[in-house]
Design a protein around this motif. Structure first.
Motif, PDB file in Angstrom:
ATOM      1  N   LEU A 159       0.857  -1.180   0.000  1.00  0.00           N
ATOM      2  CA  LEU A 159       0.000   0.000   0.000  1.00  0.00           C
ATOM      3  C   LEU A 159       0.895   1.232   0.000  1.00  0.00           C
ATOM      4  O   LEU A 159       1.800   1.361   0.839  1.00  0.00           O
ATOM      5  CB  LEU A 159      -0.910   0.019   1.233  1.00  0.00           C
ATOM      6  CG  LEU A 159      -1.965  -1.081   1.316  1.00  0.00           C
ATOM      7  CD1 LEU A 159      -2.832  -0.885   2.563  1.00  0.00           C
ATOM      8  CD2 LEU A 159      -2.848  -1.117   0.066  1.00  0.00           C
ATOM      9  N   ARG A 160       0.647   2.108  -0.974  1.00  0.00           N
ATOM     10  CA  ARG A 160       1.442   3.344  -1.027  1.00  0.00           C
ATOM     11  C   ARG A 160       0.830   4.377  -0.100  1.00  0.00           C
ATOM     12  O   ARG A 160      -0.314   4.798  -0.271  1.00  0.00           O
ATOM     13  CB  ARG A 160       1.526   3.885  -2.451  1.00  0.00           C
ATOM     14  CG  ARG A 160       2.330   5.175  -2.523  1.00  0.00           C
ATOM     15  CD  ARG A 160       2.752   5.517  -3.922  1.00  0.00           C
ATOM     16  NE  ARG A 160       3.427   6.801  -3.990  1.00  0.00           N
ATOM     17  CZ  ARG A 160       4.046   7.260  -5.076  1.00  0.00           C
ATOM     18  NH1 ARG A 160       4.064   6.534  -6.178  1.00  0.00           N
ATOM     19  NH2 ARG A 160       4.627   8.437  -5.072  1.00  0.00           N
TER      20      ARG A 160
ATOM     21  N   TRP B  56       1.376   2.183  11.017  1.00  0.00           N
ATOM     22  CA  TRP B  56       0.534   1.306  10.187  1.00  0.00           C
ATOM     23  C   TRP B  56       1.070  -0.119  10.139  1.00  0.00           C
ATOM     24  O   TRP B  56       0.296  -1.065   9.968  1.00  0.00           O
ATOM     25  CB  TRP B  56       0.372   1.906   8.785  1.00  0.00           C
ATOM     26  CG  TRP B  56      -0.274   3.255   8.870  1.00  0.00           C
ATOM     27  CD1 TRP B  56       0.292   4.462   8.654  1.00  0.00           C
ATOM     28  CD2 TRP B  56      -1.620   3.515   9.302  1.00  0.00           C
ATOM     29  NE1 TRP B  56      -0.593   5.470   8.903  1.00  0.00           N
ATOM     30  CE2 TRP B  56      -1.778   4.922   9.300  1.00  0.00           C
ATOM     31  CE3 TRP B  56      -2.692   2.720   9.696  1.00  0.00           C
ATOM     32  CZ2 TRP B  56      -2.983   5.528   9.674  1.00  0.00           C
ATOM     33  CZ3 TRP B  56      -3.888   3.320  10.061  1.00  0.00           C
ATOM     34  CH2 TRP B  56      -4.019   4.715  10.049  1.00  0.00           C
ATOM     35  N   VAL B  57       2.358  -0.240  10.319  1.00  0.00           N
ATOM     36  CA  VAL B  57       2.933  -1.597  10.406  1.00  0.00           C
ATOM     37  C   VAL B  57       2.314  -2.308  11.613  1.00  0.00           C
ATOM     38  O   VAL B  57       1.847  -3.452  11.529  1.00  0.00           O
ATOM     39  CB  VAL B  57       4.476  -1.545  10.538  1.00  0.00           C
ATOM     40  CG1 VAL B  57       5.046  -2.930  10.855  1.00  0.00           C
ATOM     41  CG2 VAL B  57       5.110  -0.993   9.257  1.00  0.00           C
TER      42      VAL B  57
ATOM     43  N   PRO C  43      -6.997   2.975   7.440  1.00  0.00           N
ATOM     44  CA  PRO C  43      -7.719   1.893   8.127  1.00  0.00           C
ATOM     45  C   PRO C  43      -8.679   1.156   7.190  1.00  0.00           C
ATOM     46  O   PRO C  43      -8.744  -0.080   7.205  1.00  0.00           O
ATOM     47  CB  PRO C  43      -8.484   2.627   9.237  1.00  0.00           C
ATOM     48  CG  PRO C  43      -7.686   3.866   9.492  1.00  0.00           C
ATOM     49  CD  PRO C  43      -7.135   4.263   8.148  1.00  0.00           C
ATOM     50  N   ALA C  44      -9.407   1.903   6.372  1.00  0.00           N
ATOM     51  CA  ALA C  44     -10.364   1.267   5.452  1.00  0.00           C
ATOM     52  C   ALA C  44      -9.619   0.400   4.433  1.00  0.00           C
ATOM     53  O   ALA C  44     -10.085  -0.696   4.074  1.00  0.00           O
ATOM     54  CB  ALA C  44     -11.192   2.337   4.741  1.00  0.00           C
ATOM     55  N   CYS C  45      -8.469   0.878   3.967  1.00  0.00           N
ATOM     56  CA  CYS C  45      -7.707   0.095   2.983  1.00  0.00           C
ATOM     57  C   CYS C  45      -7.178  -1.189   3.607  1.00  0.00           C
ATOM     58  O   CYS C  45      -7.236  -2.257   2.994  1.00  0.00           O
ATOM     59  CB  CYS C  45      -6.579   0.938   2.399  1.00  0.00           C
ATOM     60  SG  CYS C  45      -7.171   2.191   1.256  1.00  0.00           S
ATOM     61  N   LEU C  46      -6.671  -1.090   4.822  1.00  0.00           N
ATOM     62  CA  LEU C  46      -6.166  -2.295   5.488  1.00  0.00           C
ATOM     63  C   LEU C  46      -7.309  -3.289   5.700  1.00  0.00           C
ATOM     64  O   LEU C  46      -7.129  -4.508   5.534  1.00  0.00           O
ATOM     65  CB  LEU C  46      -5.510  -1.929   6.823  1.00  0.00           C
ATOM     66  CG  LEU C  46      -4.133  -1.270   6.709  1.00  0.00           C
ATOM     67  CD1 LEU C  46      -3.651  -0.776   8.071  1.00  0.00           C
ATOM     68  CD2 LEU C  46      -3.109  -2.234   6.101  1.00  0.00           C
TER      69      LEU C  46
ATOM     70  N   PHE D 228       4.371  -1.680   3.097  1.00  0.00           N
ATOM     71  CA  PHE D 228       4.035  -0.298   2.740  1.00  0.00           C
ATOM     72  C   PHE D 228       5.114   0.332   1.863  1.00  0.00           C
ATOM     73  O   PHE D 228       6.270  -0.079   1.878  1.00  0.00           O
ATOM     74  CB  PHE D 228       3.863   0.534   4.013  1.00  0.00           C
ATOM     75  CG  PHE D 228       2.716   0.063   4.866  1.00  0.00           C
ATOM     76  CD1 PHE D 228       1.421   0.504   4.629  1.00  0.00           C
ATOM     77  CD2 PHE D 228       2.930  -0.855   5.894  1.00  0.00           C
ATOM     78  CE1 PHE D 228       0.360   0.054   5.397  1.00  0.00           C
ATOM     79  CE2 PHE D 228       1.874  -1.305   6.677  1.00  0.00           C
ATOM     80  CZ  PHE D 228       0.585  -0.852   6.431  1.00  0.00           C
ATOM     81  N   HIS D 229       4.681   1.347   1.135  1.00  0.00           N
ATOM     82  CA  HIS D 229       5.533   2.045   0.188  1.00  0.00           C
ATOM     83  C   HIS D 229       5.281   3.539   0.322  1.00  0.00           C
ATOM     84  O   HIS D 229       4.174   3.955   0.646  1.00  0.00           O
ATOM     85  CB  HIS D 229       5.140   1.575  -1.237  1.00  0.00           C
ATOM     86  CG  HIS D 229       5.805   2.317  -2.364  1.00  0.00           C
ATOM     87  ND1 HIS D 229       5.126   2.644  -3.530  1.00  0.00           N
ATOM     88  CD2 HIS D 229       7.063   2.781  -2.528  1.00  0.00           C
ATOM     89  CE1 HIS D 229       5.965   3.263  -4.361  1.00  0.00           C
ATOM     90  NE2 HIS D 229       7.135   3.363  -3.779  1.00  0.00           N
TER      91      HIS D 229
END
Ligand SMILES: *Cc1c(COP(=O)(O)O)cnc(C)c1O
Length: 466
Positions: free
Chosen positions: A172-173, A232-233, A192-195, A210-211
Protein backbone atom coordinates in the motif's frame (compact mmCIF):
# COMPACT_ATOMS: atom_id res chain seq x y z
CA UNK A 1 37.10 8.03 -7.46
CA UNK A 2 36.11 10.84 -9.75
CA UNK A 3 38.31 13.51 -11.13
CA UNK A 4 37.42 17.11 -11.48
CA UNK A 5 37.87 18.50 -14.94
CA UNK A 6 40.88 20.70 -15.39
CA UNK A 7 39.37 23.56 -17.28
CA UNK A 8 42.01 26.27 -17.39
CA UNK A 9 41.17 29.52 -15.73
CA UNK A 10 39.56 32.02 -18.00
CA UNK A 11 41.83 34.98 -18.69
CA UNK A 12 41.72 37.34 -15.76
CA UNK A 13 39.26 40.15 -16.18
CA UNK A 14 36.97 42.29 -14.12
CA UNK A 15 34.03 39.90 -14.45
CA UNK A 16 35.76 36.54 -14.35
CA UNK A 17 33.03 33.92 -14.68
CA UNK A 18 32.77 31.20 -12.04
CA UNK A 19 33.43 27.67 -13.21
CA UNK A 20 31.37 24.58 -12.46
CA UNK A 21 33.72 21.78 -13.48
CA UNK A 22 31.85 18.54 -14.06
CA UNK A 23 32.71 15.54 -11.94
CA UNK A 24 33.51 12.97 -14.60
CA UNK A 25 34.22 9.31 -14.13
CA UNK A 26 37.87 8.51 -14.96
CA UNK A 27 36.67 6.46 -17.95
CA UNK A 28 35.00 9.53 -19.46
CA UNK A 29 37.98 11.67 -18.60
CA UNK A 30 40.17 9.14 -20.41
CA UNK A 31 38.02 9.35 -23.52
CA UNK A 32 38.20 13.13 -23.55
CA UNK A 33 41.92 13.36 -22.90
CA UNK A 34 43.32 10.31 -24.68
CA UNK A 35 40.78 9.25 -27.29
CA UNK A 36 38.91 12.36 -28.45
CA UNK A 37 39.02 10.96 -32.00
CA UNK A 38 36.78 8.11 -30.86
CA UNK A 39 34.19 10.64 -29.71
CA UNK A 40 34.34 12.38 -33.08
CA UNK A 41 34.17 9.03 -34.92
CA UNK A 42 31.14 7.84 -32.96
CA UNK A 43 29.41 11.14 -33.69
CA UNK A 44 30.17 10.73 -37.37
CA UNK A 45 28.81 7.20 -37.34
CA UNK A 46 25.76 7.61 -35.11
CA UNK A 47 24.96 11.30 -35.48
CA UNK A 48 24.53 14.19 -33.10
CA UNK A 49 23.35 14.36 -30.40
CA UNK A 50 24.72 11.04 -29.27
CA UNK A 51 24.03 9.46 -25.90
CA UNK A 52 26.81 7.19 -24.71
CA UNK A 53 26.17 4.68 -21.94
CA UNK A 54 28.79 3.08 -19.66
CA UNK A 55 26.67 0.30 -18.16
CA UNK A 56 29.31 -1.24 -15.90
CA UNK A 57 29.35 1.86 -13.68
CA UNK A 58 25.90 1.01 -12.33
CA UNK A 59 27.34 -1.87 -10.32
CA UNK A 60 29.95 0.45 -8.83
CA UNK A 61 27.13 2.75 -7.65
CA UNK A 62 25.31 -0.24 -6.19
CA UNK A 63 28.38 -1.45 -4.28
CA UNK A 64 28.61 1.90 -2.50
CA UNK A 65 25.04 1.52 -1.24
CA UNK A 66 25.53 -2.15 -0.42
CA UNK A 67 28.51 -1.33 1.82
CA UNK A 68 26.34 1.00 3.92
CA UNK A 69 23.54 -1.55 4.19
CA UNK A 70 25.97 -4.23 5.23
CA UNK A 71 27.52 -2.05 7.89
CA UNK A 72 24.07 -1.50 9.39
CA UNK A 73 23.09 -5.16 8.95
CA UNK A 74 19.88 -4.14 7.26
CA UNK A 75 18.14 -6.54 4.94
CA UNK A 76 17.40 -4.66 1.74
CA UNK A 77 15.89 -5.13 -1.67
CA UNK A 78 16.86 -2.63 -4.33
CA UNK A 79 14.71 -1.99 -7.38
CA UNK A 80 16.34 0.00 -10.18
CA UNK A 81 13.81 2.71 -11.15
CA UNK A 82 13.88 2.07 -14.89
CA UNK A 83 12.19 5.35 -15.80
CA UNK A 84 15.40 7.26 -15.11
CA UNK A 85 16.78 6.32 -18.53
CA UNK A 86 15.49 4.36 -21.52
CA UNK A 87 18.72 2.41 -21.94
CA UNK A 88 18.21 -1.33 -22.00
CA UNK A 89 21.91 -1.81 -21.35
CA UNK A 90 21.38 -0.13 -17.97
CA UNK A 91 18.40 -2.35 -17.15
CA UNK A 92 20.53 -5.33 -18.06
CA UNK A 93 23.40 -4.07 -15.91
CA UNK A 94 21.00 -3.67 -12.99
CA UNK A 95 19.62 -7.16 -13.40
CA UNK A 96 23.10 -8.66 -13.78
CA UNK A 97 24.11 -6.88 -10.57
CA UNK A 98 21.29 -8.78 -8.86
CA UNK A 99 18.84 -5.91 -8.57
CA UNK A 100 15.11 -5.93 -9.04
CA UNK A 101 13.50 -3.38 -11.34
CA UNK A 102 10.85 -0.77 -10.55
CA UNK A 103 8.60 -0.48 -13.60
CA UNK A 104 5.84 1.97 -14.46
CA UNK A 105 4.67 0.68 -17.82
CA UNK A 106 4.22 -2.58 -19.70
CA UNK A 107 7.23 -1.61 -21.79
CA UNK A 108 9.52 -1.18 -18.81
CA UNK A 109 8.16 -4.47 -17.47
CA UNK A 110 9.04 -6.25 -20.69
CA UNK A 111 12.52 -4.72 -20.73
CA UNK A 112 13.09 -6.05 -17.21
CA UNK A 113 11.86 -9.53 -18.09
CA UNK A 114 13.89 -9.59 -21.31
CA UNK A 115 16.96 -8.55 -19.34
CA UNK A 116 16.44 -11.70 -17.28
CA UNK A 117 14.90 -10.19 -14.18
CA UNK A 118 12.80 -12.77 -12.32
CA UNK A 119 9.18 -11.57 -12.23
CA UNK A 120 9.03 -11.69 -8.44
CA UNK A 121 11.96 -9.20 -8.32
CA UNK A 122 9.91 -6.60 -10.20
CA UNK A 123 8.01 -3.87 -8.45
CA UNK A 124 5.40 -1.64 -10.09
CA UNK A 125 4.93 1.83 -8.69
CA UNK A 126 2.99 4.48 -10.56
CA UNK A 127 -0.62 5.42 -10.18
CA UNK A 128 -2.55 4.86 -13.40
CA UNK A 129 -2.31 1.27 -14.55
CA UNK A 130 -4.80 -0.40 -16.81
CA UNK A 131 -6.06 -3.97 -17.23
CA UNK A 132 -3.42 -5.31 -19.60
CA UNK A 133 -0.61 -4.01 -17.39
CA UNK A 134 -2.15 -5.65 -14.28
CA UNK A 135 -2.45 -8.89 -16.21
CA UNK A 136 1.20 -8.89 -17.20
CA UNK A 137 2.28 -7.94 -13.67
CA UNK A 138 0.17 -10.73 -12.17
CA UNK A 139 1.52 -13.25 -14.67
CA UNK A 140 5.05 -12.23 -13.73
CA UNK A 141 4.21 -12.45 -9.99
CA UNK A 142 5.47 -8.89 -9.61
CA UNK A 143 4.92 -6.72 -6.55
CA UNK A 144 2.34 -3.97 -7.14
CA UNK A 145 2.21 -0.78 -5.10
CA UNK A 146 -1.44 0.23 -4.70
CA UNK A 147 -2.01 3.97 -4.94
CA UNK A 148 -5.58 4.44 -3.69
CA UNK A 149 -8.64 2.91 -2.08
CA UNK A 150 -10.33 3.09 -5.47
CA UNK A 151 -7.59 1.03 -7.07
CA UNK A 152 -7.66 -1.47 -4.23
CA UNK A 153 -11.42 -2.00 -4.50
CA UNK A 154 -11.21 -2.52 -8.24
CA UNK A 155 -8.31 -4.93 -7.89
CA UNK A 156 -9.98 -6.98 -5.17
CA UNK A 157 -12.68 -7.90 -7.67
CA UNK A 158 -10.26 -8.25 -10.56
CA UNK A 159 -7.80 -10.48 -8.72
CA UNK A 160 -10.55 -12.75 -7.43
CA UNK A 161 -11.68 -13.31 -11.03
CA UNK A 162 -8.24 -14.34 -12.27
CA UNK A 163 -8.19 -17.93 -13.47
CA UNK A 164 -4.70 -18.60 -12.15
CA UNK A 165 -5.90 -18.48 -8.56
CA UNK A 166 -2.66 -16.71 -7.84
CA UNK A 167 -2.86 -13.83 -5.41
CA UNK A 168 -1.60 -10.40 -6.38
CA UNK A 169 1.43 -9.36 -4.31
CA UNK A 170 0.80 -5.83 -3.07
CA UNK A 171 2.14 -2.93 -1.09
CA UNK A 172 0.00 0.00 0.00
CA UNK A 173 1.44 3.34 -1.03
CA UNK A 174 1.20 5.73 1.90
CA UNK A 175 0.95 9.49 1.53
CA UNK A 176 3.16 10.94 4.29
CA UNK A 177 1.98 14.07 6.08
CA UNK A 178 4.85 15.97 4.46
CA UNK A 179 3.11 15.41 1.12
CA UNK A 180 -0.52 16.20 1.89
CA UNK A 181 -1.02 18.06 -1.38
CA UNK A 182 0.40 15.20 -3.47
CA UNK A 183 -2.00 13.21 -5.64
CA UNK A 184 -0.01 10.04 -4.96
CA UNK A 185 -0.62 7.53 -2.21
CA UNK A 186 -3.22 6.76 0.44
CA UNK A 187 -3.65 9.38 3.18
CA UNK A 188 -3.62 8.30 6.82
CA UNK A 189 -7.37 8.98 7.05
CA UNK A 190 -8.09 6.27 4.47
CA UNK A 191 -5.50 3.76 5.61
CA UNK A 192 -7.72 1.89 8.13
CA UNK A 193 -10.36 1.27 5.45
CA UNK A 194 -7.71 0.09 2.98
CA UNK A 195 -6.17 -2.29 5.49
CA UNK A 196 -9.64 -3.65 6.22
CA UNK A 197 -10.19 -4.21 2.49
CA UNK A 198 -6.91 -6.07 2.21
CA UNK A 199 -7.71 -8.19 5.25
CA UNK A 200 -11.13 -9.01 3.80
CA UNK A 201 -9.73 -10.28 0.49
CA UNK A 202 -7.13 -12.92 1.37
CA UNK A 203 -7.98 -14.82 -1.82
CA UNK A 204 -7.07 -11.76 -3.92
CA UNK A 205 -4.05 -10.23 -2.19
CA UNK A 206 -0.74 -11.29 -0.74
CA UNK A 207 0.04 -8.22 1.35
CA UNK A 208 3.74 -7.51 1.91
CA UNK A 209 3.93 -4.02 3.38
CA UNK A 210 4.04 -0.30 2.74
CA UNK A 211 5.53 2.04 0.19
CA UNK A 212 6.09 5.76 -0.12
CA UNK A 213 8.07 7.99 -2.44
CA UNK A 214 8.72 11.64 -1.71
CA UNK A 215 9.86 14.55 -3.82
CA UNK A 216 12.95 16.42 -2.70
CA UNK A 217 16.21 14.89 -1.57
CA UNK A 218 16.27 15.14 2.23
CA UNK A 219 16.90 11.96 4.21
CA UNK A 220 15.08 13.54 7.16
CA UNK A 221 11.77 13.60 5.27
CA UNK A 222 12.09 9.83 4.68
CA UNK A 223 12.84 9.25 8.36
CA UNK A 224 9.71 11.19 9.32
CA UNK A 225 7.64 9.23 6.79
CA UNK A 226 9.04 5.94 8.09
CA UNK A 227 7.98 6.90 11.62
CA UNK A 228 4.46 7.49 10.32
CA UNK A 229 4.46 4.18 8.48
CA UNK A 230 5.60 2.36 11.65
CA UNK A 231 2.17 3.09 13.12
CA UNK A 232 0.53 1.31 10.19
CA UNK A 233 2.93 -1.60 10.41
CA UNK A 234 1.72 -2.18 13.96
CA UNK A 235 -1.94 -1.76 13.01
CA UNK A 236 -1.66 -4.14 10.06
CA UNK A 237 0.06 -6.79 12.13
CA UNK A 238 -2.59 -6.43 14.84
CA UNK A 239 -5.15 -7.22 12.14
CA UNK A 240 -3.27 -10.39 11.26
CA UNK A 241 -1.70 -9.00 8.09
CA UNK A 242 1.94 -9.97 7.61
CA UNK A 243 4.26 -7.00 7.02
CA UNK A 244 7.71 -7.84 5.74
CA UNK A 245 8.72 -4.81 3.67
CA UNK A 246 8.88 -1.03 3.78
CA UNK A 247 9.72 0.57 0.46
CA UNK A 248 10.97 4.15 0.85
CA UNK A 249 11.15 4.91 -2.88
CA UNK A 250 13.97 6.81 -4.54
CA UNK A 251 15.35 10.32 -4.42
CA UNK A 252 18.87 9.51 -3.21
CA UNK A 253 20.93 12.52 -4.31
CA UNK A 254 24.05 12.54 -6.44
CA UNK A 255 26.74 15.09 -7.02
CA UNK A 256 27.50 16.57 -10.44
CA UNK A 257 30.04 19.14 -9.30
CA UNK A 258 32.15 19.47 -6.16
CA UNK A 259 30.23 21.00 -3.26
CA UNK A 260 32.63 23.82 -2.66
CA UNK A 261 32.69 25.02 -6.26
CA UNK A 262 28.93 24.74 -6.34
CA UNK A 263 28.34 26.68 -3.15
CA UNK A 264 30.68 29.37 -4.38
CA UNK A 265 28.92 29.55 -7.71
CA UNK A 266 25.49 29.87 -6.11
CA UNK A 267 26.72 32.59 -3.84
CA UNK A 268 28.30 34.62 -6.62
CA UNK A 269 26.01 34.07 -9.58
CA UNK A 270 23.91 36.89 -10.94
CA UNK A 271 21.72 37.68 -13.91
CA UNK A 272 24.88 38.56 -15.81
CA UNK A 273 25.74 34.85 -15.92
CA UNK A 274 22.63 34.15 -18.03
CA UNK A 275 21.69 35.34 -21.49
CA UNK A 276 18.21 36.04 -20.10
CA UNK A 277 19.65 38.34 -17.44
CA UNK A 278 17.81 36.23 -14.84
CA UNK A 279 18.90 33.53 -12.41
CA UNK A 280 16.48 30.59 -12.55
CA UNK A 281 14.37 30.14 -9.41
CA UNK A 282 15.48 26.63 -8.53
CA UNK A 283 18.06 23.98 -9.34
CA UNK A 284 18.68 20.34 -8.59
CA UNK A 285 21.31 20.25 -5.78
CA UNK A 286 24.10 19.62 -8.32
CA UNK A 287 26.82 20.09 -5.74
CA UNK A 288 25.00 19.02 -2.60
CA UNK A 289 26.88 18.19 0.56
CA UNK A 290 25.88 14.56 0.46
CA UNK A 291 25.98 11.69 -2.04
CA UNK A 292 23.76 8.61 -2.21
CA UNK A 293 25.84 6.50 0.18
CA UNK A 294 26.08 9.39 2.67
CA UNK A 295 22.34 9.86 2.37
CA UNK A 296 21.66 6.20 3.12
CA UNK A 297 24.04 6.34 6.08
CA UNK A 298 22.20 9.38 7.42
CA UNK A 299 18.83 7.69 6.95
CA UNK A 300 19.79 4.43 8.66
CA UNK A 301 21.59 6.09 11.56
CA UNK A 302 18.81 8.62 12.24
CA UNK A 303 16.51 8.41 15.25
CA UNK A 304 13.54 6.42 13.97
CA UNK A 305 10.46 4.69 15.41
CA UNK A 306 10.28 3.20 18.93
CA UNK A 307 13.25 5.19 20.21
CA UNK A 308 15.58 3.20 17.97
CA UNK A 309 17.70 4.19 15.01
CA UNK A 310 16.04 3.43 11.69
CA UNK A 311 18.43 0.51 11.16
CA UNK A 312 17.75 -0.91 14.64
CA UNK A 313 14.00 -0.53 14.14
CA UNK A 314 14.10 -2.43 10.83
CA UNK A 315 16.18 -5.22 12.39
CA UNK A 316 14.01 -5.44 15.52
CA UNK A 317 10.83 -5.70 13.46
CA UNK A 318 12.37 -8.11 10.92
CA UNK A 319 11.50 -5.67 8.16
CA UNK A 320 13.20 -5.60 4.79
CA UNK A 321 13.99 -2.11 3.56
CA UNK A 322 13.27 -1.57 -0.12
CA UNK A 323 14.77 1.24 -2.19
CA UNK A 324 13.85 2.37 -5.68
CA UNK A 325 16.84 4.45 -6.74
CA UNK A 326 16.90 5.77 -10.27
CA UNK A 327 19.24 8.72 -10.57
CA UNK A 328 21.71 7.46 -7.95
CA UNK A 329 22.18 4.08 -9.66
CA UNK A 330 22.57 5.82 -13.01
CA UNK A 331 25.20 8.25 -11.66
CA UNK A 332 27.96 8.72 -14.29
CA UNK A 333 26.56 5.91 -16.46
CA UNK A 334 25.97 8.10 -19.51
CA UNK A 335 27.10 11.30 -21.15
CA UNK A 336 25.91 13.19 -24.22
CA UNK A 337 27.72 14.66 -27.19
CA UNK A 338 26.48 17.51 -29.35
CA UNK A 339 28.34 18.64 -32.47
CA UNK A 340 28.49 22.37 -33.08
CA UNK A 341 26.73 23.18 -36.33
CA UNK A 342 27.42 26.89 -36.31
CA UNK A 343 28.64 29.66 -34.05
CA UNK A 344 27.18 33.11 -34.29
CA UNK A 345 27.88 36.46 -32.72
CA UNK A 346 24.68 38.26 -31.76
CA UNK A 347 24.24 42.03 -31.84
CA UNK A 348 24.69 42.19 -28.06
CA UNK A 349 28.13 40.59 -28.53
CA UNK A 350 26.92 37.32 -27.05
CA UNK A 351 28.28 34.23 -28.72
CA UNK A 352 25.74 31.49 -29.37
CA UNK A 353 26.61 27.92 -30.33
CA UNK A 354 24.00 26.18 -32.45
CA UNK A 355 24.34 22.43 -31.97
CA UNK A 356 23.06 19.51 -34.01
CA UNK A 357 20.42 18.41 -31.57
CA UNK A 358 17.96 20.09 -29.28
CA UNK A 359 17.26 20.95 -25.68
CA UNK A 360 14.93 17.94 -25.61
CA UNK A 361 18.17 15.96 -25.16
CA UNK A 362 19.48 18.15 -22.32
CA UNK A 363 16.19 19.19 -20.98
CA UNK A 364 16.55 21.16 -17.77
CA UNK A 365 15.62 24.48 -19.39
CA UNK A 366 12.17 23.03 -20.11
CA UNK A 367 11.67 22.90 -16.34
CA UNK A 368 12.53 26.61 -16.02
CA UNK A 369 15.85 25.57 -14.54
CA UNK A 370 19.36 24.91 -15.77
CA UNK A 371 21.75 21.94 -15.94
CA UNK A 372 24.28 23.75 -13.77
CA UNK A 373 27.38 21.88 -14.85
CA UNK A 374 30.02 23.08 -17.30
CA UNK A 375 30.01 21.03 -20.47
CA UNK A 376 33.41 20.01 -21.81
CA UNK A 377 34.62 21.22 -25.19
CA UNK A 378 36.15 18.46 -27.31
CA UNK A 379 37.92 20.26 -30.17
CA UNK A 380 39.86 18.81 -33.02
CA UNK A 381 43.56 19.52 -32.96
CA UNK A 382 44.25 22.90 -34.52
CA UNK A 383 47.45 24.14 -36.04
CA UNK A 384 48.74 27.46 -34.79
CA UNK A 385 47.99 29.30 -31.59
CA UNK A 386 44.87 28.23 -29.79
CA UNK A 387 42.06 30.78 -29.83
CA UNK A 388 41.34 32.82 -26.73
CA UNK A 389 38.83 31.77 -24.05
CA UNK A 390 35.22 32.66 -24.68
CA UNK A 391 31.80 32.56 -23.10
CA UNK A 392 28.83 31.28 -25.02
CA UNK A 393 25.34 30.00 -24.57
CA UNK A 394 24.09 26.93 -26.40
CA UNK A 395 21.02 26.66 -28.60
CA UNK A 396 19.41 23.73 -30.35
CA UNK A 397 18.84 23.31 -34.07
CA UNK A 398 15.09 23.82 -34.08
CA UNK A 399 13.17 26.99 -34.82
CA UNK A 400 11.62 27.07 -31.36
CA UNK A 401 12.75 30.20 -29.58
CA UNK A 402 12.84 28.21 -26.33
CA UNK A 403 15.10 25.50 -27.74
CA UNK A 404 18.04 26.48 -25.58
CA UNK A 405 20.36 23.97 -23.89
CA UNK A 406 21.99 26.50 -21.61
CA UNK A 407 20.80 29.97 -20.82
CA UNK A 408 23.93 30.27 -18.78
CA UNK A 409 26.90 31.81 -20.53
CA UNK A 410 29.32 28.91 -20.37
CA UNK A 411 33.00 29.75 -19.93
CA UNK A 412 35.07 27.81 -22.47
CA UNK A 413 38.85 27.60 -22.24
CA UNK A 414 39.10 28.27 -25.99
CA UNK A 415 36.55 29.71 -28.36
CA UNK A 416 34.42 26.81 -29.68
CA UNK A 417 34.24 26.29 -33.43
CA UNK A 418 32.03 24.60 -35.96
CA UNK A 419 32.56 20.82 -35.85
CA UNK A 420 33.78 20.80 -32.22
CA UNK A 421 31.93 18.59 -29.80
CA UNK A 422 30.21 19.68 -26.61
CA UNK A 423 30.18 16.95 -23.97
CA UNK A 424 27.61 17.09 -21.19
CA UNK A 425 28.67 14.77 -18.38
CA UNK A 426 26.34 12.64 -16.30
CA UNK A 427 23.19 13.00 -18.37
CA UNK A 428 21.85 9.52 -17.54
CA UNK A 429 19.42 10.73 -14.87
CA UNK A 430 16.32 12.24 -16.51
CA UNK A 431 18.46 14.51 -18.65
CA UNK A 432 19.24 12.95 -22.00
CA UNK A 433 16.08 11.17 -23.08
CA UNK A 434 13.16 12.31 -20.95
CA UNK A 435 11.76 14.73 -23.53
CA UNK A 436 13.43 13.50 -26.72
CA UNK A 437 11.20 13.42 -29.79
CA UNK A 438 11.28 13.70 -33.56
CA UNK A 439 10.56 17.41 -33.84
CA UNK A 440 11.23 18.69 -37.38
CA UNK A 441 11.09 15.01 -38.42
CA UNK A 442 14.66 14.61 -37.26
CA UNK A 443 15.09 10.98 -36.17
CA UNK A 444 15.49 10.15 -32.47
CA UNK A 445 18.99 10.67 -31.10
CA UNK A 446 20.96 7.43 -31.00
CA UNK A 447 22.12 5.73 -27.83
CA UNK A 448 25.18 3.49 -27.77
CA UNK A 449 26.67 1.37 -25.00
CA UNK A 450 30.46 1.18 -24.65
CA UNK A 451 32.55 -1.82 -23.77
CA UNK A 452 34.50 -1.41 -20.53
CA UNK A 453 37.77 -1.05 -22.47
CA UNK A 454 36.20 2.01 -24.14
CA UNK A 455 37.07 0.63 -27.57
CA UNK A 456 33.79 -0.58 -29.03
CA UNK A 457 30.24 0.71 -29.11
CA UNK A 458 26.98 -1.22 -29.50
CA UNK A 459 23.62 0.33 -30.40
CA UNK A 460 21.48 0.49 -27.26
CA UNK A 461 18.29 1.82 -28.78
CA UNK A 462 16.80 -0.89 -30.97
CA UNK A 463 13.82 -3.11 -30.44
CA UNK A 464 10.03 -3.03 -30.61
CA UNK A 465 7.86 -0.70 -28.65
CA UNK A 466 4.38 -2.11 -29.07
C1 LIG B 1 10.79 8.34 -9.97
C2 LIG B 1 10.57 7.39 -8.87
C3 LIG B 1 11.66 6.75 -8.30
C4 LIG B 1 13.09 7.07 -8.64
O1 LIG B 1 13.49 8.30 -8.15
P1 LIG B 1 15.03 8.80 -8.24
O2 LIG B 1 14.97 10.21 -7.79
O3 LIG B 1 15.45 8.67 -9.66
O4 LIG B 1 15.83 7.93 -7.33
C5 LIG B 1 11.39 5.78 -7.34
N1 LIG B 1 10.12 5.48 -6.98
C6 LIG B 1 9.05 6.10 -7.51
C7 LIG B 1 7.68 5.74 -7.06
C8 LIG B 1 9.24 7.09 -8.47
O5 LIG B 1 8.17 7.72 -8.97
Amino acid sequence: MALTSRVPQIAAGHDEPALLPAILDPAIRQLVEQYPERLHDWCSRFGSPLNIVLPWLLDRNLQRLAAVLERHRVDCRIFYAAKVNKSRALVKAAVEAGLGVDVSSRFELRDALEAGCPGHAICASGPARTGPFYRELAEADALVSIDSGEELAELAEWAARQPSGRRLRILLRFRPSAATTSRFGIPASQMPACLAMVAAAPEAFAFEGFHFHLGGYAAASRVAALCEVAVWVRRARAMGLPVSLIDIGGGLPIRYVESQAYAQFLENQSGADYRTGRVPASFYPYGGGIDAAGWLEEFLAAAGPDGKTVAAYLRAEALTLALEPGRSLADQTAFSLFRIARTKLLPDEQLVLFVEGSSFSACETWFASEFLVDPVLVSRARPGTPPAPARAWIAGHSCLDDDVLTNRLIPFPVRPRQGDLILFGNTAGYQMDLLENEFHRVPMPRRIALSADLATAQPDDLGGTS
